[in-house]
Motif scaffolding. Structure first.
Motif, PDB file in Angstrom:
ATOM      1  N   ALA A 139      -5.655   9.911   0.776  1.00 14.82           N
ATOM      2  CA  ALA A 139      -4.695   9.549   1.819  1.00 14.82           C
ATOM      3  C   ALA A 139      -3.353  10.237   1.598  1.00 14.82           C
ATOM      4  O   ALA A 139      -2.655  10.598   2.556  1.00 14.82           O
ATOM      5  CB  ALA A 139      -4.517   8.028   1.846  1.00 14.82           C
ATOM      6  N   LEU A 140      -3.011  10.454   0.346  1.00 14.60           N
ATOM      7  CA  LEU A 140      -1.706  11.021   0.005  1.00 14.60           C
ATOM      8  C   LEU A 140      -1.539  12.439   0.540  1.00 14.60           C
ATOM      9  O   LEU A 140      -0.407  12.893   0.758  1.00 14.60           O
ATOM     10  CB  LEU A 140      -1.540  11.002  -1.516  1.00 14.60           C
ATOM     11  N   ARG A 141      -2.653  13.134   0.778  1.00 17.11           N
ATOM     12  CA  ARG A 141      -2.570  14.493   1.313  1.00 17.11           C
ATOM     13  C   ARG A 141      -1.925  14.533   2.697  1.00 17.11           C
ATOM     14  O   ARG A 141      -1.458  15.583   3.142  1.00 17.11           O
ATOM     15  CB  ARG A 141      -3.969  15.106   1.386  1.00 17.11           C
ATOM     16  N   GLU A 182       8.450  11.359   4.375  1.00 17.81           N
ATOM     17  CA  GLU A 182       7.754  10.574   5.405  1.00 17.81           C
ATOM     18  C   GLU A 182       7.473   9.162   4.896  1.00 17.81           C
ATOM     19  O   GLU A 182       7.595   8.190   5.647  1.00 17.81           O
ATOM     20  CB  GLU A 182       6.449  11.259   5.793  1.00 17.81           C
ATOM     21  N   LEU A 183       7.092   9.054   3.631  1.00 18.42           N
ATOM     22  CA  LEU A 183       6.821   7.732   3.062  1.00 18.42           C
ATOM     23  C   LEU A 183       8.093   6.890   3.017  1.00 18.42           C
ATOM     24  O   LEU A 183       8.044   5.673   3.217  1.00 18.42           O
ATOM     25  CB  LEU A 183       6.219   7.874   1.663  1.00 18.42           C
ATOM     26  N   THR A 184       9.221   7.525   2.768  1.00 15.49           N
ATOM     27  CA  THR A 184      10.494   6.797   2.802  1.00 15.49           C
ATOM     28  C   THR A 184      10.744   6.249   4.204  1.00 15.49           C
ATOM     29  O   THR A 184      11.183   5.104   4.359  1.00 15.49           O
ATOM     30  CB  THR A 184      11.646   7.729   2.381  1.00 15.49           C
ATOM     31  N   ARG A 185      10.447   7.055   5.225  1.00 10.99           N
ATOM     32  CA  ARG A 185      10.592   6.580   6.606  1.00 10.99           C
ATOM     33  C   ARG A 185       9.658   5.401   6.884  1.00 10.99           C
ATOM     34  O   ARG A 185      10.052   4.412   7.523  1.00 10.99           O
ATOM     35  CB  ARG A 185      10.292   7.731   7.569  1.00 10.99           C
ATOM     36  N   VAL A 186       8.435   5.490   6.393  1.00 13.31           N
ATOM     37  CA  VAL A 186       7.464   4.405   6.586  1.00 13.31           C
ATOM     38  C   VAL A 186       7.965   3.110   5.968  1.00 13.31           C
ATOM     39  O   VAL A 186       7.933   2.038   6.591  1.00 13.31           O
ATOM     40  CB  VAL A 186       6.096   4.796   5.985  1.00 13.31           C
ATOM     41  N   TYR A 243       0.824  -1.211   0.000  1.00 16.47           N
ATOM     42  CA  TYR A 243       0.000   0.000   0.000  1.00 16.47           C
ATOM     43  C   TYR A 243       0.859   1.263   0.000  1.00 16.47           C
ATOM     44  O   TYR A 243       0.637   2.177  -0.807  1.00 16.47           O
ATOM     45  CB  TYR A 243      -0.913  -0.007   1.226  1.00 16.47           C
ATOM     46  N   PHE A 244       1.862   1.317   0.873  1.00 16.74           N
ATOM     47  CA  PHE A 244       2.667   2.534   0.977  1.00 16.74           C
ATOM     48  C   PHE A 244       3.614   2.704  -0.206  1.00 16.74           C
ATOM     49  O   PHE A 244       3.977   3.832  -0.553  1.00 16.74           O
ATOM     50  CB  PHE A 244       3.413   2.568   2.308  1.00 16.74           C
ATOM     51  N   VAL A 245       4.025   1.619  -0.835  1.00 23.61           N
ATOM     52  CA  VAL A 245       4.788   1.739  -2.078  1.00 23.61           C
ATOM     53  C   VAL A 245       3.927   2.410  -3.141  1.00 23.61           C
ATOM     54  O   VAL A 245       4.402   3.271  -3.902  1.00 23.61           O
ATOM     55  CB  VAL A 245       5.283   0.363  -2.560  1.00 23.61           C
ATOM     56  N   ARG A 246       2.648   2.056  -3.176  1.00 25.45           N
ATOM     57  CA  ARG A 246       1.746   2.686  -4.145  1.00 25.45           C
ATOM     58  C   ARG A 246       1.619   4.186  -3.876  1.00 25.45           C
ATOM     59  O   ARG A 246       1.631   4.995  -4.806  1.00 25.45           O
ATOM     60  CB  ARG A 246       0.362   2.034  -4.077  1.00 25.45           C
ATOM     61  N   LEU A 247       1.467   4.549  -2.585  1.00 23.00           N
ATOM     62  CA  LEU A 247       1.373   5.970  -2.254  1.00 23.00           C
ATOM     63  C   LEU A 247       2.651   6.700  -2.658  1.00 23.00           C
ATOM     64  O   LEU A 247       2.599   7.818  -3.205  1.00 23.00           O
ATOM     65  CB  LEU A 247       1.123   6.151  -0.757  1.00 23.00           C
ATOM     66  N   TRP A 248       3.789   6.070  -2.423  1.00 25.49           N
ATOM     67  CA  TRP A 248       5.071   6.687  -2.769  1.00 25.49           C
ATOM     68  C   TRP A 248       5.167   6.913  -4.276  1.00 25.49           C
ATOM     69  O   TRP A 248       5.584   7.980  -4.730  1.00 25.49           O
ATOM     70  CB  TRP A 248       6.202   5.794  -2.267  1.00 25.49           C
ATOM     71  N   LYS A 249       4.771   5.897  -5.052  1.00 22.99           N
ATOM     72  CA  LYS A 249       4.797   6.039  -6.509  1.00 22.99           C
ATOM     73  C   LYS A 249       3.792   7.090  -6.980  1.00 22.99           C
ATOM     74  O   LYS A 249       4.046   7.823  -7.943  1.00 22.99           O
ATOM     75  CB  LYS A 249       4.488   4.697  -7.178  1.00 22.99           C
ATOM     76  N   LEU A 250       2.665   7.165  -6.297  1.00 24.38           N
ATOM     77  CA  LEU A 250       1.605   8.071  -6.717  1.00 24.38           C
ATOM     78  C   LEU A 250       2.005   9.533  -6.547  1.00 24.38           C
ATOM     79  O   LEU A 250       1.469  10.413  -7.226  1.00 24.38           O
ATOM     80  CB  LEU A 250       0.338   7.782  -5.912  1.00 24.38           C
ATOM     81  N   HIS A 251       2.964   9.806  -5.656  1.00 24.63           N
ATOM     82  CA  HIS A 251       3.414  11.180  -5.459  1.00 24.63           C
ATOM     83  C   HIS A 251       3.939  11.779  -6.756  1.00 24.63           C
ATOM     84  O   HIS A 251       3.785  12.984  -7.001  1.00 24.63           O
ATOM     85  CB  HIS A 251       4.504  11.225  -4.385  1.00 24.63           C
ATOM     86  N   GLY A 252       4.548  10.967  -7.593  1.00 21.03           N
ATOM     87  CA  GLY A 252       5.088  11.467  -8.847  1.00 21.03           C
ATOM     88  C   GLY A 252       4.028  11.827  -9.866  1.00 21.03           C
ATOM     89  O   GLY A 252       4.293  12.551 -10.830  1.00 21.03           O
ATOM     90  N   TYR A 253       2.802  11.304  -9.645  1.00 22.62           N
ATOM     91  CA  TYR A 253       1.713  11.562 -10.592  1.00 22.62           C
ATOM     92  C   TYR A 253       0.729  12.617 -10.076  1.00 22.62           C
ATOM     93  O   TYR A 253       0.051  13.272 -10.859  1.00 22.62           O
ATOM     94  CB  TYR A 253       0.912  10.281 -10.847  1.00 22.62           C
ATOM     95  N   LYS A 298     -10.696   3.348 -10.561  1.00 18.46           N
ATOM     96  CA  LYS A 298     -10.694   4.778 -10.243  1.00 18.46           C
ATOM     97  C   LYS A 298     -11.029   5.030  -8.778  1.00 18.46           C
ATOM     98  O   LYS A 298     -10.442   5.918  -8.145  1.00 18.46           O
ATOM     99  CB  LYS A 298     -11.685   5.516 -11.140  1.00 18.46           C
ATOM    100  N   PHE A 299     -11.961   4.271  -8.203  1.00 16.20           N
ATOM    101  CA  PHE A 299     -12.354   4.558  -6.825  1.00 16.20           C
ATOM    102  C   PHE A 299     -11.197   4.302  -5.863  1.00 16.20           C
ATOM    103  O   PHE A 299     -11.071   4.961  -4.826  1.00 16.20           O
ATOM    104  CB  PHE A 299     -13.590   3.734  -6.427  1.00 16.20           C
ATOM    105  N   ILE A 300     -10.300   3.362  -6.220  1.00 22.24           N
ATOM    106  CA  ILE A 300      -9.125   3.113  -5.378  1.00 22.24           C
ATOM    107  C   ILE A 300      -8.124   4.252  -5.530  1.00 22.24           C
ATOM    108  O   ILE A 300      -7.528   4.716  -4.549  1.00 22.24           O
ATOM    109  CB  ILE A 300      -8.489   1.760  -5.729  1.00 22.24           C
ATOM    110  N   ILE A 301      -7.918   4.721  -6.780  1.00 25.12           N
ATOM    111  CA  ILE A 301      -7.034   5.863  -7.010  1.00 25.12           C
ATOM    112  C   ILE A 301      -7.535   7.080  -6.231  1.00 25.12           C
ATOM    113  O   ILE A 301      -6.753   7.791  -5.588  1.00 25.12           O
ATOM    114  CB  ILE A 301      -6.943   6.194  -8.512  1.00 25.12           C
ATOM    115  N   ASP A 302      -8.847   7.336  -6.276  1.00 21.67           N
ATOM    116  CA  ASP A 302      -9.416   8.477  -5.546  1.00 21.67           C
ATOM    117  C   ASP A 302      -9.130   8.361  -4.051  1.00 21.67           C
ATOM    118  O   ASP A 302      -8.753   9.346  -3.398  1.00 21.67           O
ATOM    119  CB  ASP A 302     -10.926   8.555  -5.778  1.00 21.67           C
ATOM    120  N   LYS A 303      -9.290   7.159  -3.522  1.00 24.90           N
ATOM    121  CA  LYS A 303      -9.056   6.950  -2.091  1.00 24.90           C
ATOM    122  C   LYS A 303      -7.582   7.143  -1.748  1.00 24.90           C
ATOM    123  O   LYS A 303      -7.239   7.747  -0.722  1.00 24.90           O
ATOM    124  CB  LYS A 303      -9.525   5.545  -1.708  1.00 24.90           C
TER     125      LYS A 303
END
Length: 353
Positions: free
Chosen positions: A299-301, A307-311, A263-273, A290-295
């Motif tokens: 969370a990414l906010r 911080e994600l690197t620390r996680v 999950y957190f790898v996805r959030l980390w990757k999503l920061h670039g988009y 799409k509903f997962i991307i929206d969610k």
């Protein structure tokens, strides 16, 4: 289906083979290779079921393991004519372990037209040497590698349709997140899920959670959300309840760490988009509903890249301890991991959902 590079993945190749078998369109010789084993196992069953009627199998079906025999014996079997049937079927598992298997190069050039021979090879053969060099050009070849994660929900939905049921929106993705990337594990968990819902046709996300023995309030996804939105006390409470309910605490910890890491790898990757594309474009590009991307964007906010690197480092350390036989108890490892992931914010500076 040639051994040359193809855009088709294992699921596409599987469907192609099943479709041709269903139409009784058989090649005299197949070579299936790769590290994925679940779908090739199913292909064997489809071939037997399609090529031979049940009463024909006693005299016209041979299934051998390469390490238990030799090429001369197998080739002799391949050359036999069918007995009171249209064809015979020969399946050779672990073909790479068949002694003197290079002799199949000559057979590949002139196979028995009354036989269907399926050669199964673990891993990728050396196509610059025989028999594989000749098989590559003379046999129908298919390369089976594990599916990419975004394709696994497609696999789950196809299993559901074949079983005469369907998964509600997002349920297939939930099952993948709950079980992991193994098609074999997904198939086993889906079978348990069918038994759980009984005759009901539609399977929901709650069914997946509850069939696992977890509850709507205490489950891995609630823990994931608690961490995503920095709910410190909720995260510790849910994790504690999951470990109390588990029959194998260390195994449960590994599952939790794996799911959270994904999950957190996805959030980390999503920061670039984030901000560069809308959620529709992101869903299409990443192969995620799409509903997962929206969610995930919501969370990414709550997280900055540092911080994600620390996680991720905290999760990696927990995984290493769980695998390395640490003297710490699994419960303590998880407590320390949660503390490292969620550095408790000062009063008045709490991120809120």
């Amino acid at each position: 289906m040639a051994a040359r590079k193809s855009t088709k993945d294992a699921l596409d190749l599987y469907q192609d083979l099943v479709r041709s078998f269903t139409r009784h369109e058989f090649k005299p010789l197949y070579l299936i290779y790769g590290t994925e084993s679940f779908l090739p196992g199913r292909i064997q069953r489809y071939l037997i079921r399609s090529a031979l009627q049940e009463h024909e199998r006693d005299f016209n079906l041979d299934l051998v393991h390469g390490e238990d025999t030799d090429a001369d014996s197998v080739l002799a079997t391949c050359q036999l004519v069918p007995m009171m049937a249209q064809r015979r079927v020969v399946i050779v598992r672990q073909f790479e372990k068949l002694s003197n298997n290079r002799r199949f190069a000559a057979y590949a050039k002139k196979p028995n037209p009354q036989a269907v021979v399926l050669l199964l090879c673990n891993g990728k053969p050396r196509f610059n040497t025989d028999p594989y060099r000749t098989l590559r050009h003379s046999a129908a070849c298919a390369h089976f590698e594990p599916l990419k994660r975004h394709r696994l929900p497609v696999f789950v939905n196809k299993m559901a349709r074949q079983a005469g049921c369907e998964l509600a929106d997002g349920a297939a993705q939930t099952l993948v997140e709950f079980v992991g990337n193994s098609m074999s594990d997904l198939a086993n968990e889906f079978a348990k899920l069918q038994a759980y819902v009984g005759d009901r046709r539609v399977i929901t996300r709650d069914d997946i959670v509850q069939a696992s023995g977890q509850t709507r309030e205490i489950n891995i996804f609630e823990l994931q959300d608690a961490l995503a939105y920095r709910r410190y006390e909720d995260a510790h409470r849910i994790c504690e309840q999951l470990l109390l309910a588990a029959s194998n605490a260390r195994g449960e910890c590994m599952r939790i760490v794996y799911t959270l890491s994904t999950y957190f790898v996805r959030l980390w990757k999503l920061h670039g988009y984030a901000g560069a594309r809308n959620s529709y474009a992101l869903a299409k590009e990443l192969g995620t509903p799409k509903f997962i991307i929206d969610k995930q964007l919501r969370a990414l906010r709550h997280w900055q890249p540092a911080e994600l690197t620390r996680v991720l480092n905290a999760l990696l350390s927990a995984e290493a301890e769980l695998k390395g036989g640490s003297q710490r108890s699994p419960r303590l490892i998880m407590t320390l991991m949660l503390n490292a992931v969620l550095i408790k914010p000062e009063a008045g500076n709490i991120h809120r959902n």
